[in-house]
Design a protein around this motif. Structure first.
Motif, PDB file in Angstrom:
ATOM      1  N   ALA A 162       0.856  -1.177   0.000  1.00 24.50           N
ATOM      2  CA  ALA A 162       0.000   0.000   0.000  1.00 24.50           C
ATOM      3  C   ALA A 162       0.894   1.230   0.000  1.00 24.50           C
ATOM      4  N   PRO A 163       0.419   2.349  -0.554  1.00 29.04           N
ATOM      5  CA  PRO A 163       1.206   3.587  -0.494  1.00 29.04           C
ATOM      6  C   PRO A 163       1.494   3.976   0.945  1.00 29.04           C
ATOM      7  N   PHE A 164       2.657   4.552   1.178  1.00 32.19           N
ATOM      8  CA  PHE A 164       3.081   4.923   2.521  1.00 32.19           C
ATOM      9  C   PHE A 164       3.789   6.262   2.442  1.00 32.19           C
ATOM     10  N   ALA A 165       3.422   7.189   3.331  1.00 29.50           N
ATOM     11  CA  ALA A 165       4.066   8.503   3.343  1.00 29.50           C
ATOM     12  C   ALA A 165       4.091   9.037   4.763  1.00 29.50           C
ATOM     13  N   GLY A 166       5.126   9.802   5.078  1.00 32.55           N
ATOM     14  CA  GLY A 166       5.225  10.437   6.381  1.00 32.55           C
ATOM     15  C   GLY A 166       4.578  11.814   6.366  1.00 32.55           C
ATOM     16  N   GLU A 167       5.096  12.705   7.199  1.00 34.58           N
ATOM     17  CA  GLU A 167       4.522  14.043   7.266  1.00 34.58           C
ATOM     18  C   GLU A 167       4.779  14.829   5.987  1.00 34.58           C
ATOM     19  N   ALA A 168       5.833  14.505   5.279  1.00 30.15           N
ATOM     20  CA  ALA A 168       6.135  15.188   4.016  1.00 30.15           C
ATOM     21  C   ALA A 168       6.790  14.195   3.071  1.00 30.15           C
ATOM     22  N   GLU A 169       6.338  14.176   1.819  1.00 29.16           N
ATOM     23  CA  GLU A 169       6.941  13.302   0.832  1.00 29.16           C
ATOM     24  C   GLU A 169       8.209  13.932   0.269  1.00 29.16           C
ATOM     25  N   HIS A 170       9.147  13.096  -0.122  1.00 26.75           N
ATOM     26  CA  HIS A 170      10.390  13.586  -0.696  1.00 26.75           C
ATOM     27  C   HIS A 170      10.164  14.023  -2.143  1.00 26.75           C
ATOM     28  N   SER A 171      10.846  15.074  -2.524  1.00 33.32           N
ATOM     29  CA  SER A 171      10.762  15.556  -3.897  1.00 33.32           C
ATOM     30  C   SER A 171      11.831  14.927  -4.786  1.00 33.32           C
ATOM     31  N   SER A 172      12.653  14.059  -4.208  1.00 37.68           N
ATOM     32  CA  SER A 172      13.655  13.326  -4.978  1.00 37.68           C
ATOM     33  C   SER A 172      13.765  11.920  -4.399  1.00 37.68           C
ATOM     34  N   ARG A 173      14.657  11.130  -4.945  1.00 34.07           N
ATOM     35  CA  ARG A 173      14.737   9.724  -4.568  1.00 34.07           C
ATOM     36  C   ARG A 173      15.132   9.539  -3.112  1.00 34.07           C
ATOM     37  N   ILE A 174      14.604   8.483  -2.504  1.00 35.65           N
ATOM     38  CA  ILE A 174      14.930   8.109  -1.130  1.00 35.65           C
ATOM     39  C   ILE A 174      16.174   7.224  -1.163  1.00 35.65           C
ATOM     40  N   VAL A 175      17.128   7.495  -0.268  1.00 30.14           N
ATOM     41  CA  VAL A 175      18.377   6.740  -0.270  1.00 30.14           C
ATOM     42  C   VAL A 175      18.571   5.913   0.998  1.00 30.14           C
ATOM     43  N   LYS A 176      17.875   6.274   2.097  1.00 28.58           N
ATOM     44  CA  LYS A 176      18.082   5.530   3.333  1.00 28.58           C
ATOM     45  C   LYS A 176      16.885   5.684   4.254  1.00 28.58           C
ATOM     46  N   MET A 177      16.564   4.601   4.969  1.00 26.75           N
ATOM     47  CA  MET A 177      15.526   4.637   5.998  1.00 26.75           C
ATOM     48  C   MET A 177      16.021   3.888   7.224  1.00 26.75           C
ATOM     49  N   VAL A 178      15.665   4.380   8.396  1.00 27.75           N
ATOM     50  CA  VAL A 178      16.020   3.708   9.659  1.00 27.75           C
ATOM     51  C   VAL A 178      14.824   3.770  10.596  1.00 27.75           C
ATOM     52  N   LEU A 179      14.742   2.789  11.470  1.00 26.31           N
ATOM     53  CA  LEU A 179      13.694   2.735  12.475  1.00 26.31           C
ATOM     54  C   LEU A 179      14.290   3.121  13.818  1.00 26.31           C
TER      55      LEU A 179
END
Length: 272
Positions: free
Chosen positions: A238-255
């Motif tokens: 399913a689509p997933f977004a935080g408080e603001a979507e990135h305007s360019s590619r995502i390179v890293k995510m951490v929990l």
């Protein structure tokens, strides 16, 4: 298929036909599944050509569309063949002799995909007008039209007719499954990524796997960050977004230890 308007047929490494007749790139080829064998080709100059064989040779031109021919398909029973074009029209021809049985403008945008029903009685189309159409194959009268969005990325670029429904693929990478028995019902939509996944994080508190990537609807368009939340049991996202979507590619995510997901993109922003 070759870009110079030629098709070469092969059998165990040996050529059984060298088909010419197009002046521009061939976009689609269809092989008649029963005797007498035929091959139909559709090209960017707008021509639909038929070839008899083997060995296969040019036998005639079925139609001249005014724009690209994007797809040609033989019906499962081999009795008819269709061509669909960027001129927004679809034509149906006799599968043996090639005479035109019906033709009609069906959409308000280019037709990028077309598929026969298993019983050869209906045709599904996928169009740049962001709809999937279902038509009677004999008359090309509309049976149903299903709208799948309003954005550029909702343009439908291909479709197939399967046992569980008509599957259409969008420019933005979404697979929509339309029930031909109940086309007014909301389609099932499967989203994913149409570009490489750069990062992934498992969130044990919710049992979901989050992936980060980017999406671009064309080679010239700027990419935007895209995140998906996956149900690992069902294998769907399913689509997933935080408080603001990135305007360019995502390179890293951490929990984080608190259970928040932090993403970093090439737009130099962080989102949570």
């Amino acid at each position: 298929r070759e870009a110079k308007g030629k098709v070469v047929m092969w059998d165990s490494g040996n050529s059984v036909g060298d088909i010419s007749g197009h002046t521009k790139k061939i976009n689609s080829v269809a092989f008649k599944p029963n005797r007498p064998f035929r091959i139909v080709t559709g090209g960017e100059e707008g021509n639909v050509n038929i070839h008899h064989g083997p060995p296969f040779k040019f036998a005639g031109r079925l139609r001249e569309h005014t724009r690209f021919v994007n797809v040609v398909r033989y019906s499962p029973d081999g009795a008819r063949v269709l061509s669909a074009s960027s001129d927004m029209s679809l034509a149906v021809y006799d599968g043996n002799d090639g005479y035109e049985a019906a033709s009609k403008k069906l959409h308000q945008g280019s037709i990028f995909g077309a598929a026969w029903s298993p019983d050869s009685a209906r045709i599904a189309t996928a169009s740049a007008d962001k709809t999937v159409g279902i038509f009677d194959a004999a008359t090309l009268d509309e049976v149903a039209a299903v709208s799948l969005g309003t954005r550029v990325e909702d343009m439908q670029v291909g479709c197939i007719w399967m046992a569980e429904g008509i599957v259409s693929y969008s420019l933005g990478g979404a697979l929509s499954i339309v029930d031909p028995a109940n086309p007014s019902a909301p389609p099932r939509v499967q989203v994913g990524h149409n570009r490489p996944i750069a990062s992934g994080v498992y969130a044990p508190s919710v049992g979901r796997y989050i992936t980060g990537s980017f999406a671009s609807i064309s080679d010239s368009a700027a990419p935007r960050g895209v995140m998906r939340s996956w149900d690992l049991g069902e294998g769907v996202a399913a689509p997933f977004a935080g408080e603001a979507e990135h305007s360019s590619r995502i390179v890293k995510m951490v929990l984080t230890a608190a259970g928040s997901l932090v993403s970093v993109g090439l737009d130099d922003d962080g989102a949570r």
